[in-house]
Scaffold this motif. Structure first.
Motif, PDB file in Angstrom:
ATOM      1  N   MET A  29     -13.480  -0.300 -25.575  1.00 47.33           N
ATOM      2  CA  MET A  29     -14.517  -1.159 -24.545  1.00 47.33           C
ATOM      3  C   MET A  29     -15.189  -0.002 -23.829  1.00 47.33           C
ATOM      4  SD  MET A  29     -13.005  -3.370 -21.355  1.00 47.33           S
ATOM      5  CE  MET A  29     -13.145  -5.020 -22.253  1.00 47.33           C
ATOM      6  N   ASN A  30     -16.420  -0.474 -23.784  1.00 44.50           N
ATOM      7  CA  ASN A  30     -17.332   0.437 -22.923  1.00 44.50           C
ATOM      8  C   ASN A  30     -17.916  -0.199 -21.603  1.00 44.50           C
ATOM      9  OD1 ASN A  30     -19.772  -1.042 -23.592  1.00 44.50           O
ATOM     10  ND2 ASN A  30     -19.985   0.025 -25.398  1.00 44.50           N
ATOM     11  N   TRP A  31     -18.551   0.664 -20.954  1.00 47.81           N
ATOM     12  CA  TRP A  31     -19.063  -0.025 -19.412  1.00 47.81           C
ATOM     13  C   TRP A  31     -19.911  -1.427 -19.661  1.00 47.81           C
ATOM     14  CZ3 TRP A  31     -17.330  -0.386 -14.740  1.00 47.81           C
ATOM     15  CH2 TRP A  31     -18.228  -1.111 -14.130  1.00 47.81           C
ATOM     16  N   HIS A  32     -20.522  -1.573 -20.664  1.00 45.76           N
ATOM     17  CA  HIS A  32     -21.431  -2.563 -20.896  1.00 45.76           C
ATOM     18  C   HIS A  32     -20.724  -3.741 -21.278  1.00 45.76           C
ATOM     19  CE1 HIS A  32     -24.656  -5.257 -22.133  1.00 45.76           C
ATOM     20  NE2 HIS A  32     -23.957  -5.627 -23.180  1.00 45.76           N
ATOM     21  N   GLU A  33     -19.669  -3.558 -22.275  1.00 43.93           N
ATOM     22  CA  GLU A  33     -18.621  -4.763 -22.418  1.00 43.93           C
ATOM     23  C   GLU A  33     -17.813  -5.248 -21.222  1.00 43.93           C
ATOM     24  OE1 GLU A  33     -17.771  -3.583 -26.924  1.00 43.93           O
ATOM     25  OE2 GLU A  33     -16.600  -2.314 -25.539  1.00 43.93           O
ATOM     26  N   LEU A  34     -17.232  -4.431 -20.480  1.00 49.12           N
ATOM     27  CA  LEU A  34     -16.690  -4.556 -19.249  1.00 49.12           C
ATOM     28  C   LEU A  34     -17.427  -5.197 -18.357  1.00 49.12           C
ATOM     29  CD1 LEU A  34     -13.884  -2.427 -17.531  1.00 49.12           C
ATOM     30  CD2 LEU A  34     -15.933  -3.130 -16.147  1.00 49.12           C
ATOM     31  N   SER A  35     -18.513  -5.012 -17.949  1.00 59.01           N
ATOM     32  CA  SER A  35     -19.482  -5.545 -16.975  1.00 59.01           C
ATOM     33  C   SER A  35     -20.259  -6.858 -17.581  1.00 59.01           C
ATOM     34  CB  SER A  35     -20.337  -4.732 -16.243  1.00 59.01           C
ATOM     35  OG  SER A  35     -21.529  -4.144 -17.364  1.00 59.01           O
ATOM     36  N   ALA A  36     -20.404  -6.875 -18.759  1.00 59.54           N
ATOM     37  CA  ALA A  36     -21.087  -8.085 -19.474  1.00 59.54           C
ATOM     38  C   ALA A  36     -20.200  -9.422 -19.274  1.00 59.54           C
ATOM     39  CB  ALA A  36     -21.241  -7.985 -20.780  1.00 59.54           C
ATOM     40  N   ASN A  37     -19.042  -9.344 -19.323  1.00 53.59           N
ATOM     41  CA  ASN A  37     -18.105 -10.433 -18.734  1.00 53.59           C
ATOM     42  C   ASN A  37     -17.416 -10.437 -17.643  1.00 53.59           C
ATOM     43  OD1 ASN A  37     -16.863 -13.025 -19.453  1.00 53.59           O
ATOM     44  ND2 ASN A  37     -15.709 -12.090 -21.065  1.00 53.59           N
ATOM     45  N   TRP A  38     -17.881 -10.035 -16.596  1.00 50.27           N
ATOM     46  CA  TRP A  38     -17.068  -9.569 -15.376  1.00 50.27           C
ATOM     47  C   TRP A  38     -16.301 -10.546 -15.020  1.00 50.27           C
ATOM     48  CZ3 TRP A  38     -15.918  -5.096 -13.363  1.00 50.27           C
ATOM     49  CH2 TRP A  38     -15.411  -5.080 -12.132  1.00 50.27           C
ATOM     50  N   ASP A  39     -16.616 -11.917 -14.854  1.00 52.05           N
ATOM     51  CA  ASP A  39     -15.779 -13.022 -14.296  1.00 52.05           C
ATOM     52  C   ASP A  39     -14.355 -12.742 -14.974  1.00 52.05           C
ATOM     53  OD1 ASP A  39     -17.442 -13.596 -12.592  1.00 52.05           O
ATOM     54  OD2 ASP A  39     -18.248 -15.306 -13.681  1.00 52.05           O
ATOM     55  N   HIS A  40     -14.359 -12.751 -16.069  1.00 51.07           N
ATOM     56  CA  HIS A  40     -13.013 -12.608 -16.967  1.00 51.07           C
ATOM     57  C   HIS A  40     -12.554 -11.110 -16.856  1.00 51.07           C
ATOM     58  CE1 HIS A  40     -10.477 -13.338 -20.454  1.00 51.07           C
ATOM     59  NE2 HIS A  40     -10.654 -11.990 -21.017  1.00 51.07           N
ATOM     60  N   THR A  41     -13.068 -10.116 -16.948  1.00 51.20           N
ATOM     61  CA  THR A  41     -12.856  -8.846 -16.677  1.00 51.20           C
ATOM     62  C   THR A  41     -12.023  -8.493 -15.422  1.00 51.20           C
ATOM     63  OG1 THR A  41     -14.269  -8.168 -18.371  1.00 51.20           O
ATOM     64  CG2 THR A  41     -13.384  -6.270 -17.031  1.00 51.20           C
ATOM     65  N   VAL A  42     -12.634  -8.926 -14.317  1.00 50.79           N
ATOM     66  CA  VAL A  42     -12.254  -8.772 -13.064  1.00 50.79           C
ATOM     67  C   VAL A  42     -10.710  -9.115 -12.881  1.00 50.79           C
ATOM     68  CG1 VAL A  42     -13.179 -10.498 -11.821  1.00 50.79           C
ATOM     69  CG2 VAL A  42     -12.827  -8.317 -10.620  1.00 50.79           C
ATOM     70  N   GLY A  43     -10.395 -10.346 -13.283  1.00 48.17           N
ATOM     71  CA  GLY A  43      -9.034 -10.766 -13.507  1.00 48.17           C
ATOM     72  C   GLY A  43      -8.255 -10.085 -14.132  1.00 48.17           C
ATOM     73  N   LYS A  44      -8.629  -9.385 -15.393  1.00 44.65           N
ATOM     74  CA  LYS A  44      -7.619  -8.597 -16.157  1.00 44.65           C
ATOM     75  C   LYS A  44      -7.444  -7.336 -15.284  1.00 44.65           C
ATOM     76  CE  LYS A  44      -8.184 -10.425 -20.777  1.00 44.65           C
ATOM     77  NZ  LYS A  44      -8.219  -9.888 -22.079  1.00 44.65           N
ATOM     78  N   GLN A  98      -7.470  -6.912 -12.036  1.00 44.82           N
ATOM     79  CA  GLN A  98      -6.604  -7.151 -10.995  1.00 44.82           C
ATOM     80  C   GLN A  98      -4.970  -7.004 -11.293  1.00 44.82           C
ATOM     81  OE1 GLN A  98      -7.623  -9.994  -8.128  1.00 44.82           O
ATOM     82  NE2 GLN A  98      -6.933  -8.568  -6.525  1.00 44.82           N
ATOM     83  N   THR A  99      -4.965  -7.480 -12.668  1.00 52.93           N
ATOM     84  CA  THR A  99      -3.446  -7.349 -13.131  1.00 52.93           C
ATOM     85  C   THR A  99      -3.001  -5.889 -13.136  1.00 52.93           C
ATOM     86  OG1 THR A  99      -3.902  -9.466 -14.493  1.00 52.93           O
ATOM     87  CG2 THR A  99      -1.930  -7.953 -15.110  1.00 52.93           C
ATOM     88  N   TRP A 100      -3.922  -5.044 -13.681  1.00 53.32           N
ATOM     89  CA  TRP A 100      -3.262  -3.613 -13.700  1.00 53.32           C
ATOM     90  C   TRP A 100      -3.693  -2.984 -12.344  1.00 53.32           C
ATOM     91  CZ3 TRP A 100      -4.049   0.506 -17.628  1.00 53.32           C
ATOM     92  CH2 TRP A 100      -3.422   0.207 -18.953  1.00 53.32           C
ATOM     93  N   PHE A 101      -4.653  -3.424 -11.459  1.00 51.50           N
ATOM     94  CA  PHE A 101      -4.880  -2.536 -10.178  1.00 51.50           C
ATOM     95  C   PHE A 101      -4.858  -4.017  -9.169  1.00 51.50           C
ATOM     96  CE2 PHE A 101      -7.508  -0.592 -13.313  1.00 51.50           C
ATOM     97  CZ  PHE A 101      -6.949   0.647 -13.251  1.00 51.50           C
ATOM     98  N   PRO A 102      -3.660  -4.205  -8.779  1.00 52.64           N
ATOM     99  CA  PRO A 102      -3.332  -5.283  -7.978  1.00 52.64           C
ATOM    100  C   PRO A 102      -4.135  -5.478  -6.634  1.00 52.64           C
ATOM    101  CG  PRO A 102      -1.395  -4.479  -8.362  1.00 52.64           C
ATOM    102  CD  PRO A 102      -2.339  -3.668  -9.132  1.00 52.64           C
ATOM    103  N   ALA A 103      -4.413  -4.090  -6.070  1.00 53.74           N
ATOM    104  CA  ALA A 103      -4.854  -4.216  -4.788  1.00 53.74           C
ATOM    105  C   ALA A 103      -6.417  -4.141  -4.734  1.00 53.74           C
ATOM    106  CB  ALA A 103      -4.352  -2.694  -4.101  1.00 53.74           C
ATOM    107  N   LEU A 104      -6.996  -4.267  -5.604  1.00 51.08           N
ATOM    108  CA  LEU A 104      -8.675  -4.467  -5.947  1.00 51.08           C
ATOM    109  C   LEU A 104      -8.960  -5.495  -4.731  1.00 51.08           C
ATOM    110  CD1 LEU A 104      -9.486  -4.454  -9.589  1.00 51.08           C
ATOM    111  CD2 LEU A 104      -9.499  -2.785  -7.935  1.00 51.08           C
TER     112      LEU A 104
END
Length: 77
Positions: free
Chosen positions: A1-16, A18-24
């Motif tokens: 996964m690159n930055w474009h892929e991560l940011s392109a589907n942000w609503d989905h990605t930000v939830g994931k 937060q699972t890894w980084f719960p204090a976001l």
């Protein structure tokens, strides 16, 4: 996964993320950060990590997500 892929589907990605980084701080991440350095700094600040530790953790997250995507693609063939 690159930055474009991560940011392109942000609503989905930000939830994931937060699972890894719960204090976001989701309120500060309503929109994708302008680049991976901004997200890395946010992760570092919110999790009491150095920037290098946060960068490594974000890279691990992106690598894991890429592997999961590939496994899903293979399973669907």
């Amino acid at each position: 996964m690159n930055w474009h892929e991560l940011s392109a589907n942000w609503d989905h990605t930000v939830g994931k993320l937060q699972t890894w980084f719960p204090a976001l701080d989701r309120s500060r991440l309503a929109d994708p950060p302008r680049d991976s350095r901004a997200l890395t700094r946010h992760i570092a600040d919110m999790h009491e990590l150095t920037v290098e530790e946060a960068r490594d953790a974000l890279q691990d997250f992106m690598h894991r997500e890429d592997l999961a995507r590939r496994a899903t693609e293979l399973a669907s063939q």
